[in-house]
Design an enzyme around this catalytic site. Structure first.
Site, short mmCIF file in Angstrom:
data_model
loop_
_atom_site.label_atom_id
_atom_site.label_comp_id
_atom_site.label_asym_id
_atom_site.label_seq_id
_atom_site.Cartn_x
_atom_site.Cartn_y
_atom_site.Cartn_z
CE LYS A 151 -3.89 -2.36 0.32
NZ LYS A 151 -5.02 -2.34 -0.62
CE LYS A 177 -5.12 -9.90 -3.08
NZ LYS A 177 -5.06 -8.56 -3.69
CG ASP A 179 -4.46 -3.41 -4.02
OD1 ASP A 179 -4.02 -2.68 -3.12
OD2 ASP A 179 -5.56 -4.02 -3.96
CD GLU A 180 -8.43 -3.98 -5.66
OE1 GLU A 180 -8.84 -2.86 -5.32
OE2 GLU A 180 -7.71 -4.68 -4.92
CG HIS A 269 -9.19 -9.13 -5.79
ND1 HIS A 269 -10.32 -8.34 -5.88
CD2 HIS A 269 -8.45 -8.63 -4.77
CE1 HIS A 269 -10.26 -7.40 -4.94
NE2 HIS A 269 -9.15 -7.54 -4.26
CE LYS A 310 -10.50 -2.01 2.64
NZ LYS A 310 -9.28 -1.40 2.09
O1 LIG Z 1 -7.78 -2.97 -1.85
C1 LIG Z 1 -8.20 -3.46 -0.78
O2 LIG Z 1 -9.08 -2.92 -0.13
C2 LIG Z 1 -7.63 -4.78 -0.37
O3 LIG Z 1 -6.38 -4.88 -1.00
C3 LIG Z 1 -7.48 -4.85 1.13
O4 LIG Z 1 -6.64 -3.84 1.58
P1 LIG Z 1 -6.48 -3.57 3.14
O5 LIG Z 1 -5.92 -4.80 3.78
O6 LIG Z 1 -5.54 -2.41 3.22
O7 LIG Z 1 -7.82 -3.25 3.69
C4 LIG Z 1 -8.50 -5.90 -0.96
O8 LIG Z 1 -8.62 -5.59 -2.33
C5 LIG Z 1 -9.87 -6.08 -0.36
O9 LIG Z 1 -9.77 -6.84 0.79
C6 LIG Z 1 -10.83 -6.77 -1.31
O10 LIG Z 1 -12.07 -6.97 -0.70
P2 LIG Z 1 -12.64 -8.44 -0.40
O11 LIG Z 1 -11.54 -9.17 0.30
O12 LIG Z 1 -13.85 -8.21 0.47
O13 LIG Z 1 -12.99 -9.01 -1.70
MG LIG Z 2 -7.05 -4.53 -2.95
#
Ligand SMILES: O=C(O)[C@@](O)(COP(=O)(O)O)[C@H](O)[C@H](O)COP(=O)(O)O
Ligand SMILES: [Mg+2]
Length: 415
Positions: A151, A177, A179-180, A269, A310
């Site tokens: 991040k 990992k 990020d998406e 994801h 969150k």
């Molecule tokens: O971009 C984000 O928010 C995360 O990288 C989490 O970051 P943090 O750890 O900083 O919160 C993931 O993409 C989410 O968890 C996806 O949601 P889900 O797992 O519900 O599909």
């Molecule tokens: Mg993410």
């Protein structure tokens, strides 16, 4: 020839055959429509009927779905196997989650659940590895596997990304990992990121004596994704990551086939899932998205944090149970808990969803006051303490990184 109308798709005494796919919908009929009329239209428009009376020969009706149960705003519809092209997920969804989602006959409609018959279910390959990755790849024993996303989500250079990975891996985490929304942007190119991250991974393995891996995001157009999968295999990684909802199931099925050739595991994801499942009366439930993901063959899937994190979650525990459950011998899927997690939430998370999971923390690692390496140590310490049954407070007494995390975030759910 017989005339078929909407009414022919409703039979509340009908007992579905074992070979039929049975779908459960939440249906809110339009104000001028009663539930039976709405149900018949759902069955008709999602199989082979339409609004006008049709003259057809008998065999055609063998493909017709039957609305066979109404209970309050719940409608069950049975679909004959012959309606579907076996192994073709987009075609199945074009039936059960296609035009019916926009019919005027219903104000709201949501596909809640599917009971998959053996013939149709086993026409899909399913996962290669599933939850066995925890010990086949990581030797994790009883503990969840751990992951972190660098991040900020995007914007780091390749060098910065790799450095974060090295600090997280040497801090005790199993997985780096992407990020998406990180793919092959100019500031962090896919190929450099792949080779340089894996080099850092190798160093971290030598340093820690623990197996490490990388969930690199191959999401792109279908052909580019397949090329990236090949390059990931050549580079010696164990995983690819795919944004399964935004890519679409056709692409997921193609990637799964290619991953079989290379023996690569797939981390799914679910970005954009909430566009389908967030509204409780419209769309497609996350439970069904999880079912489709397993059938199409992903090994790991984000399923939420049982409401601790969150993001809004739908029934994490129930979905995980389905992903673990028997499905004609098909391999299971490892649920990934992610989204607002930090060390202080690990004990309650494990209490709610168990340890046969993956846990991911981005902000909960890189937001640690002492930085990524300390944040990674704190997250791993929280997992180790929880698995051995020691309270975080007690464990933190001689694990300063964890103490700092607890002092900062306590056991709060971030918003
Ligand atoms: O971009 C984000 O928010 C995360 O990288 C989490 O970051 P943090 O750890 O900083 O919160 C993931 O993409 C989410 O968890 C996806 O949601 P889900 O797992 O519900 O599909
Ligand atoms: Mg993410």
């Amino acid at each position: 020839m017989t005339g078929i109308t909407y009414e022919d798709f409703l039979d509340l005494d009908y007992d579905p055959a074992e070979s039929e796919l049975v779908c459960t919908f939440t249906v809110h009929p339009a104000s001028d429509m009663d539930m039976e009329a709405a149900a018949s239209r759902v069955a008709s428009e999602s199989s082979n009927g339409t609004w006008a009376e049709l003259q057809v020969d008998g065999t055609i009706t063998d493909l017709s779905a039957t609305a066979c149960g109404i209970d309050g705003d719940t409608v069950r519809v049975a679909y004959p196997e012959e309606l579907f092209e076996l192994g073709n997920m987009p075609q199945v969804l074009s039936c059960i989650a296609g035009n019916i989602m926009g019919m005027k006959a219903v104000d709201r409609i949501r596909l809640e659940d599917c009971e998959w018959p053996e013939g149709l279910a086993t026409s899909f390959v399913g996962p290669q590895f599933g939850s066995a990755v925890r010990n086949d790849i990581f030797d994790a024993g009883e503990r969840p596997i751990t992951a972190t996303v660098p991040k900020p989500k995007v914007g780091l250079s390749t060098d910065q990304h790799v450095q974060v990975g090295y600090e997280a891996w040497t801090g005790g985490l199993d997985l780096l990992k992407d990020d998406e929304n990180l793919t092959d942007q100019g500031f962090n190119r896919f190929d450099e990121r792949l080779t340089e991250s894996l080099a850092a991974r190798d160093d971290a393995q030598d340093e820690t004596g623990e197996k490490k891996s990388y969930l690199i995001n191959v999401t792109a157009d279908a052909n580019t994704m397949l090329e990236r999968v090949d390059r990931v295999a050549e580079a010696g990684c164990e995983y690819v990551m795919v944004d399964v909802v935004t890519c679409g199931w056709a692409a997921v099925q193609a990637v799964r086939e290619r991953c079989e050739e290379h023996g690569l595991a797939i981390h799914a994801h679910r970005a954009m899932h909430a566009a389908f499942d967030r509204v409780e009366t419209q769309g497609v439930s996350m439970r069904v998205i999880a079912q489709i993901s397993r059938l199409c063959g992903v090994d790991q899937l984000h399923t939420g944090t049982a409401d601790l994190g969150k993001l809004a979650n739908e029934d994490t525990v129930g979905i995980n149970e389905w992903l673990y459950g028997d499905l004609y011998g098909m391999t299971d899927v490892l649920p990934m808990a992610s989204g607002g997690l930090h060390p202080g939430l690990v004990p309650e998370l494990v209490k709610r969803v168990g340890t046969n999971i993956g846990v991911q923390a981005g902000g909960g690692v890189h937001g640690h006051p002492d930085g990524t390496h300390a944040g990674a140590k704190a997250f791993r310490q929280a997992v180790d303490a929880t698995v051995e049954g020691t309270s975080l407070e007690e464990y933190a007494a001689d694990h300063p990184e964890l103490q700092v995390a607890i002092d900062k975030w306590g056991t709060e759910t971030p918003r």
